[in-house]
Design a protein around this motif. Sequence first.
Motif, PDB file in Angstrom:
ATOM      1  N   UNK A 210       0.809  -1.224   0.000  1.00 12.43           N
ATOM      2  CA  UNK A 210       0.000   0.000   0.000  1.00 12.43           C
ATOM      3  C   UNK A 210       0.837   1.267   0.000  1.00 12.43           C
ATOM      4  N   UNK A 211       2.073   1.208   0.576  1.00 11.77           N
ATOM      5  CA  UNK A 211       2.906   2.417   0.455  1.00 11.77           C
ATOM      6  C   UNK A 211       4.200   2.134  -0.301  1.00 11.77           C
ATOM      7  N   UNK A 212       4.140   1.089  -1.096  1.00  6.78           N
ATOM      8  CA  UNK A 212       5.238   0.744  -2.003  1.00  6.78           C
ATOM      9  C   UNK A 212       6.575   0.553  -1.297  1.00  6.78           C
ATOM     10  N   UNK A 213       6.526   0.038  -0.069  1.00  9.19           N
ATOM     11  CA  UNK A 213       7.786  -0.255   0.622  1.00  9.19           C
ATOM     12  C   UNK A 213       8.454  -1.496   0.034  1.00  9.19           C
ATOM     13  N   UNK A 214       7.628  -2.338  -0.619  1.00  6.52           N
ATOM     14  CA  UNK A 214       8.206  -3.538  -1.222  1.00  6.52           C
ATOM     15  C   UNK A 214       9.112  -3.217  -2.399  1.00  6.52           C
ATOM     16  N   UNK A 215       8.975  -1.990  -2.926  1.00  7.48           N
ATOM     17  CA  UNK A 215       9.809  -1.591  -4.056  1.00  7.48           C
ATOM     18  C   UNK A 215      11.289  -1.810  -3.764  1.00  7.48           C
ATOM     19  N   UNK A 216      11.651  -1.676  -2.475  1.00  2.86           N
ATOM     20  CA  UNK A 216      13.065  -1.663  -2.126  1.00  2.86           C
ATOM     21  C   UNK A 216      13.653  -3.054  -2.044  1.00  2.86           C
ATOM     22  N   UNK A 217      12.756  -4.060  -2.044  1.00  2.00           N
ATOM     23  CA  UNK A 217      13.275  -5.424  -1.950  1.00  2.00           C
ATOM     24  C   UNK A 217      13.568  -5.926  -3.341  1.00  2.00           C
ATOM     25  N   UNK A 218      14.800  -6.370  -3.568  1.00  3.88           N
ATOM     26  CA  UNK A 218      15.144  -6.825  -4.917  1.00  3.88           C
ATOM     27  C   UNK A 218      14.302  -8.040  -5.322  1.00  3.88           C
ATOM     28  N   UNK A 219      13.939  -8.074  -6.574  1.00  4.63           N
ATOM     29  CA  UNK A 219      13.228  -9.235  -7.090  1.00  4.63           C
ATOM     30  C   UNK A 219      11.723  -9.208  -6.886  1.00  4.63           C
ATOM     31  N   UNK A 220      11.185  -8.042  -6.488  1.00  3.37           N
ATOM     32  CA  UNK A 220       9.741  -7.977  -6.265  1.00  3.37           C
ATOM     33  C   UNK A 220       9.046  -7.563  -7.560  1.00  3.37           C
ATOM     34  N   UNK A 221       7.934  -8.228  -7.873  1.00  3.86           N
ATOM     35  CA  UNK A 221       7.193  -7.974  -9.103  1.00  3.86           C
ATOM     36  C   UNK A 221       5.720  -7.904  -8.721  1.00  3.86           C
ATOM     37  N   UNK A 222       4.972  -7.033  -9.368  1.00  4.53           N
ATOM     38  CA  UNK A 222       3.539  -6.963  -9.040  1.00  4.53           C
ATOM     39  C   UNK A 222       2.721  -7.100 -10.313  1.00  4.53           C
ATOM     40  N   UNK A 223       1.449  -7.470 -10.110  1.00  5.18           N
ATOM     41  CA  UNK A 223       0.499  -7.469 -11.211  1.00  5.18           C
ATOM     42  C   UNK A 223      -0.833  -6.987 -10.636  1.00  5.18           C
ATOM     43  N   UNK A 224      -1.780  -6.621 -11.521  1.00  5.87           N
ATOM     44  CA  UNK A 224      -3.016  -6.059 -11.023  1.00  5.87           C
ATOM     45  C   UNK A 224      -2.777  -4.622 -10.593  1.00  5.87           C
ATOM     46  N   UNK A 225      -3.713  -4.086  -9.826  1.00  6.38           N
ATOM     47  CA  UNK A 225      -3.600  -2.672  -9.489  1.00  6.38           C
ATOM     48  C   UNK A 225      -3.966  -2.416  -8.048  1.00  6.38           C
ATOM     49  N   UNK A 226      -3.392  -1.325  -7.524  1.00  8.01           N
ATOM     50  CA  UNK A 226      -3.921  -0.763  -6.287  1.00  8.01           C
ATOM     51  C   UNK A 226      -4.308   0.666  -6.618  1.00  8.01           C
ATOM     52  N   UNK A 227      -5.537   1.033  -6.324  1.00  5.97           N
ATOM     53  CA  UNK A 227      -5.990   2.398  -6.596  1.00  5.97           C
ATOM     54  C   UNK A 227      -5.999   3.179  -5.289  1.00  5.97           C
ATOM     55  N   UNK A 228      -5.418   4.360  -5.333  1.00  2.00           N
ATOM     56  CA  UNK A 228      -5.442   5.268  -4.191  1.00  2.00           C
ATOM     57  C   UNK A 228      -6.282   6.460  -4.606  1.00  2.00           C
ATOM     58  N   UNK A 229      -7.440   6.578  -4.006  1.00  4.98           N
ATOM     59  CA  UNK A 229      -8.417   7.595  -4.414  1.00  4.98           C
ATOM     60  C   UNK A 229      -8.626   7.536  -5.928  1.00  4.98           C
ATOM     61  N   UNK A 230      -8.719   6.321  -6.427  1.00  5.06           N
ATOM     62  CA  UNK A 230      -9.053   6.145  -7.831  1.00  5.06           C
ATOM     63  C   UNK A 230      -7.878   6.164  -8.779  1.00  5.06           C
ATOM     64  N   UNK A 231      -6.691   6.496  -8.274  1.00  3.57           N
ATOM     65  CA  UNK A 231      -5.546   6.550  -9.172  1.00  3.57           C
ATOM     66  C   UNK A 231      -4.615   5.387  -8.897  1.00  3.57           C
ATOM     67  N   UNK A 232      -4.038   4.829  -9.939  1.00  2.00           N
ATOM     68  CA  UNK A 232      -3.185   3.645  -9.743  1.00  2.00           C
ATOM     69  C   UNK A 232      -1.906   3.998  -8.974  1.00  2.00           C
ATOM     70  N   UNK A 233      -1.653   3.285  -7.881  1.00  3.42           N
ATOM     71  CA  UNK A 233      -0.453   3.522  -7.069  1.00  3.42           C
ATOM     72  C   UNK A 233       0.811   3.126  -7.811  1.00  3.42           C
ATOM     73  N   UNK A 234       0.650   2.080  -8.631  1.00  3.85           N
ATOM     74  CA  UNK A 234       1.830   1.571  -9.321  1.00  3.85           C
ATOM     75  C   UNK A 234       1.906   2.110 -10.742  1.00  3.85           C
ATOM     76  N   UNK A 235       1.132   3.201 -11.009  1.00  2.00           N
ATOM     77  CA  UNK A 235       1.137   3.774 -12.341  1.00  2.00           C
ATOM     78  C   UNK A 235       2.471   4.409 -12.666  1.00  2.00           C
ATOM     79  N   UNK A 236       2.689   4.618 -13.959  1.00  2.00           N
ATOM     80  CA  UNK A 236       3.949   5.236 -14.357  1.00  2.00           C
ATOM     81  C   UNK A 236       3.981   6.689 -13.938  1.00  2.00           C
ATOM     82  N   UNK A 237       5.110   7.163 -13.489  1.00  2.14           N
ATOM     83  CA  UNK A 237       5.241   8.557 -13.109  1.00  2.14           C
ATOM     84  C   UNK A 237       4.790   8.842 -11.697  1.00  2.14           C
TER      85      UNK A 237
END
Lengths: 465, 255, 305
Positions: B55-82
């Motif tokens: 939910x707060x993208x802390x997993x980003x820091x762990x090497x080898x982590x991959x996600x699929x699907x979406x998490x929306x934060x107030x309707x906007x994709x958390x894992x969106x580009x930019x």
Amino acid sequence: MRRKLVGWGFAAVAGMALGIGLLVLIVLIATTALQAAPITAMRAVAGAGISLSLRSMEVPGTREAAGYVTVAQVEAGSPAAELGLARGDALLVVGSVPVERPSQAWEAVRGAPGGRGVVLPVAWLPRAEVALGTLRATPGGVTVATPSPMAQAGGLAPGDLLLSAGSIPITGTRQAWEALAVAARTGGAPVEVKLNRAGEEIRLLWDPVRRGELRFVRDPLRAWWGFLTTLNEPRYPERAGLLPALVGSLYVVLVMAAVAFPLGIAGAVYLEEYAPTNLLTRTIEVLVANLAGTPSAVVGIIGLEVFARALGAGRSVLAGGLTLAVLILPTMVVASREALRAVPRTLREAALALGATRWETVRHHVLPYALPGILTGTILSFSRALGEAAPLLLLGAFLFVTYVPQGLGDSFTVVPLQIFEWATRPQDGFATVAAAAIVVLVTLLLLLNAVAILLRNRFGRRWAG
Amino acid sequence: MSEHVAPPVLSTRKFSLWYGSHQAVIEVDLDIAERQITAIIGPSGCGKSTLIRAFNRLNDLIPGVRTAGQILFRGEPLYGRGVDPVEVRRRIGMVFQKPNPFPKSVFENVAFGLRINGFRGDLKAKVEEALARAALLDEVKGDLHRKTGYDLSGGQQQRLCIARALAVDPEVLLMDEPCSALDPIATAKIEDLIRELASSVTVVIVTHNMQQAARVSDYTAFMLLGELVECGPTRELFTRPKDSRTEAYITGRFG
Amino acid sequence: MATPSRSLPRAARGRSRRERLATWGLTLAGLLAVAITLTIIALFVHGSLPFLRTVPLGEFLGGTRWAPIHEPAGYGILPLIGATLVTTGIALGVAVPLGLLAAVFLSAYAPSPVRRVLKPALELLAGVPTVVYGFFALRFVTPLLQGFIPSLGFWNGLSAGLVMGVMIIPYMASLSEDVLYAVPRSLWEGAYALGATRFEAVTRVVIPAALSGIGAAFILALTRAVGETMIVALAAGRTPTWPPDPRQPLLTLTTAIVNIATGDHEATAFIWSAVFAIGLLLFLTTLVLNTVSYLVIQRFREKYA
């Protein structure tokens, strides 16, 4: 039972293996300190105003050479100068010891009974012009041309053909005086001089030796202080000074620190906090490990080619510092990484969860936390660099630097190089000076190491929780 | 989820997450309601901590982590580009299992988030306000600058971490087993605090303690082996679970 | 309090410029190791080209006469390799058994207060500058050995090698201790549970388990011995001899470099090129050895992680 004995025997052998290593350390320090001990007497002789130098004369008719000691330098206004000693005189006796090599003069002063200051009788043969006057080589041998007043008083006259002094045949104009000096030292004065005056052989009993008393101050503190704070006089070990090398070491290490400290930490932060796990990162890690194990002579060639020549820094403090920086950078990176790895992951997460960027996390939390560990590693790598001689030897740091470097562009020497230079000199006394410099260097390094260990223990405990 | 009208703050859409080849979260669909307390429960290793850290993208820091699907934060994709994960983390705060104060003064602990976010204004007042919201101010008021985070008791440390998270005004507060390292009295204090906070901030709490979930939360989600088994109002889930696995878990037959 | 309707930012904000700057700066610092390595290789290959083009590789690697500044010149590197092997062999003969035993003692036998004192002491031994060891070899060990071996020269490979071995003991000990320490507790316990004594546990279970790591430590000790300069420069002399005799003066690869670099003669470009050729050989040797040892240790760590 037997199994147990084997076990204990093995433990004892293993313990002894460790003991041998530590024993060598103790022997090394003890023998070096012992070898450095004569420096007090050496500087006491220098303090009386004279520098000595070893000469030798081939004894005619034999294959032997006889050594004798000349006064190479007399300081104006010193006790020795007041006594009448002058440059070129031959020093024959100090205390009761006949002096064949300079080290014997120092040993005589060192071994004389008494306290800090001792007054010792000295005997010397004045230099050739004073003792003999002008001699000339003639077909028949060495002839007295114009005898000096001293020689006249002893009975020499113009035209005398000199045959021998003591039992040493006289074969040359310079050698005549040398023979006199060696004869006076070995046989004592007066010396029996054989000469041929107008076809008649005459034996003269002549005492050309001057005598007097010199006061020597044997003060270890003053000797070591003098050694540390005087410029180097490369020809005479009793006037050798470590100051240029100490200042050179300081400058070079400062330049190195200014480069290697930030770069080493930055490299470690990159590898530990930023680098993605991919082939490049793995390559970098292998290369860092490699560079840490690259022979320092190879690094020295890099210093010479890249810094001294290509970048035009010459054989300067700047080139030296940069070379050492290349040398210790990998060690710095490895040590700093270890410190960074000890920072708990939760600390990073706490900062990141507050919306800190990666850099803010590193800058405000990770680095301060890891700092004691980084500093410990830094001190240890700096002390390694402080003792490093090979790369600077190749860089061509001058071995005979007798002045204190003033800036980045000056040539320099460092303590380990100075030790190397002294250790390779064959003359009497340089081994002593080298040993003294080693005592200084090792003391310095022990202090640095102690600081590092203290730092580690102190902060290691504080943040263990 | 028909009880509340407001749109969810966070919602996951077929969200999956892999550590290397191991799939820790499997196609989870979950809505987090605004200003409510949502508890995620499940046995250890069920992926609940992984999910909350997504939910707060802390997993980003762990090497080898991959996600699929979406998490929306107030309707906007958390894992969106930019999307800047740093800004995500500022708006979605987090409190961890073990209290992890910075080795600095209490004041600096709380002020850090404000400083890096360029807070202009009365820093002292803001810090004290955050400490007050975390019910810690009275206990540390005299020595905000003298005491370091490590000088506090475990419960105080955890409340300091909550104050620290609250100081930057997050919209969501994620809590990853916040009481697992604390004694019962300290736990009770934190639970009270969580209830109070719900009036101003959305709370997602991961816990392996079902009683805690029952005491504290408005909604509860049950996860098992990376999957979301069931989600609903807490009272309902604990009294009338729809899924037999949920029932097995809450009646203590495994876990 | 938060305003509920803010949307997530798409672009970087002011702060992230600093972040990007930091990332770039740190990446550059990280790449420095690559840059230095590439520089070394490029420099040494380029520098040694004139030499390698003129002197046939067979003569360079197979010749037994090294006399680059004499007339006629000899460019055979075998005396240097031989000398390096002699001093390295002696050094490892001292350092490997003693270092390994010391590591075993520290990790398996020493009670923790003893360990706390001995480990820093060993570190101090590692902190002694090599020029000091060289002086020690020249002025203490050689005179001492001459009492037993009358034919021992003032400069000789034997005392240089012995003292170099002492210098390497702490490295060997510290590296092997790390490796032994990394062997999981469970292996020890497994051995004890079968009724093994401590000695049997160490020699039959722990050391075999740590063997690859100990091998890596051995390689690292080897590279140190091969690359050591000051001890041999001071104590082993500067005379290339073939076949090498440890009682006589020797010229190792490293001292050959020093010799040319500090010699009184005019170092022509061609002779410098010879220095680069030797340097390249040294660098490639240590590169291979270090890489092997690094990879072995990594594998070892992963095995027991």
